[in-house]
Design an enzyme around this catalytic site. Structure first.
Site, mmCIF file in Angstrom:
data_model
loop_
_atom_site.group_PDB
_atom_site.id
_atom_site.type_symbol
_atom_site.label_atom_id
_atom_site.label_comp_id
_atom_site.label_asym_id
_atom_site.label_seq_id
_atom_site.Cartn_x
_atom_site.Cartn_y
_atom_site.Cartn_z
ATOM 1 N N HIS A 1 42.777 35.861 64.634
ATOM 2 C CA HIS A 1 42.492 35.572 66.041
ATOM 3 C C HIS A 1 41.900 34.161 66.089
ATOM 4 C CE1 HIS A 1 42.135 40.171 66.482
ATOM 5 N NE2 HIS A 1 43.315 39.785 66.914
ATOM 6 N N GLU B 1 38.043 33.031 66.670
ATOM 7 C CA GLU B 1 36.972 33.640 65.870
ATOM 8 C C GLU B 1 36.610 32.665 64.753
ATOM 9 O OE1 GLU B 1 38.415 37.545 64.894
ATOM 10 O OE2 GLU B 1 38.492 38.148 67.003
ATOM 11 N N HIS C 1 36.613 38.636 60.758
ATOM 12 C CA HIS C 1 36.728 38.477 62.212
ATOM 13 C C HIS C 1 35.343 38.370 62.841
ATOM 14 C CE1 HIS C 1 41.055 39.711 62.821
ATOM 15 N NE2 HIS C 1 40.854 40.115 61.579
ATOM 16 N N GLU D 1 34.020 42.751 60.892
ATOM 17 C CA GLU D 1 33.607 42.241 62.206
ATOM 18 C C GLU D 1 32.179 41.733 62.069
ATOM 19 O OE1 GLU D 1 35.486 41.954 64.800
ATOM 20 O OE2 GLU D 1 37.198 43.264 64.386
#
Length: 324
Positions: free
Chosen positions: A53, A56, A148, A211
């Site tokens: 992504h 990020e 991420h 994450e």
């Protein structure tokens, strides 16, 4: 080797596409793709990816600094390593993605989408990783850390997701995530089209999606907040002992269900700013839509990645139960 991140953002190639350092050889495999192989024998083949992504940025910066330190000799490489900056097209625009979510395109998912820069990139990433693992020592254990940051806040700020797999989960991977002071581990209950599902399913790699906090623009990250995971991935690539965990025992969750948006008139009983790991209890309604409401049957569940704005047919959130 010039600045890995700068070259990728500028869409340029290094002056030379391969070379040798004091203890490893390297090859530029293409935009945002760098392979490093130690001169000495190795027993692990590791993929470190970020930027699947494009907005990020903190994990992208971590990998850039790690790369710089490898080439400066400040960090010794002891594993075969593939560094991946996943979606340069979106990175340059500061967007999560431009056309479609690349982390839903793996395991051939890109074949069902219109041909775009991002669908072509997913195919390149699959081919590059396949070649990397196939050309690595057959004795080497395979690992994949996909880094991420989240769109929304989280009551458990840092966590890892394991792809669904039928083979056993790797103890060394789990130990490294615990040492990185992550707050939670989440185990998927179904196959997916994520990057880590691709590497786990096809190459039996020990894979995890991490994450690591909030998405911010380049240059605005406080990388000290990522010191624990940075230390761990550096210890992984240099085969040093893992640090001691400094947080309470890591919490473990299992995906029990997915919230699928079946109708245009779909509403979730959460505010737009509700954090990940928001909870619902038995009998409460998580989501309403004409085809049927989602009512909690367990004593307590947690919601991950709630997003009522997805297209019809896509997942609007994950429902978790905690493993005691």
């Amino acid at each position: 080797m010039q600045d890995f991140l700068a070259l990728t953002l500028q869409g340029e190639q290094p002056a030379t596409r391969e070379g040798k350092q004091a203890n490893f050889s390297w090859r530029w495999l293409g935009e945002g793709l760098l392979e490093c192989t130690p001169h000495a024998q190795y027993d692990k083949a590791v993929v470190l990816s970020a930027g699947v992504h494009g907005n990020e940025t903190a994990p992208i910066e971590l990998l850039s600094h790690l790369c710089t330190d490898l080439f400066a000799g400040r960090l010794k490489l002891a594993v075969r390593l593939l560094l991946v900056l996943g979606n340069p097209y979106a990175m340059r625009q500061g967007k999560r993605y431009v056309h479609d979510d690349v982390n839903r395109m793996f395991c051939g998912g890109y074949k069902n989408l219109p041909v775009t820069e991002e669908s072509k990139r997913a195919e390149v990433l699959e081919q590059t990783v396949a070649t990397f693992f196939q050309e690595s020592s057959s004795q080497a254990k395979r690992y994949h850390y996909d880094l991420h940051t989240a769109i929304r806040a989280s009551l458990l700020p840092t966590f890892a997701l394991f792809p669904y797999q039928t083979h056993s989960y790797d103890a060394d991977l789990t130990a490294s995530l615990e040492a990185a002071d992550l707050d939670a581990l989440v185990y998927h209950n179904a196959v997916g089209k994520t990057f880590t599902h691709f590497t786990s399913e096809n190459f039996k790699a020990a894979s995890a999606t991490l994450e690591l906090g909030k998405a911010l623009p380049f240059g605005q990250n406080d990388l000290s907040q990522f010191a624990s995971i940075d230390e761990v991935i550096r210890n992984v690539v240099s085969e040093q002992a893992l640090p001691v965990r400094n947080k309470p025992k890591i919490r473990v969750f299992q995906v029990s269900d997915s919230l699928i948006k079946k109708d245009e008139e779909f509403h979730m009983n959460l505010s737009a700013e509700a954090p990940n790991f928001s909870t619902f209890t038995k009998g409460e309604i998580i989501a309403t839509q004409p085809s049927g409401n989602y009512v909690v049957e367990q004593d307590q569940v947690w919601i991950l990645f709630p997003n009522p704005n997805v297209k019809i047919g896509l997942r609007a959130g994950l429902v978790l139960t905690e493993t005691i």
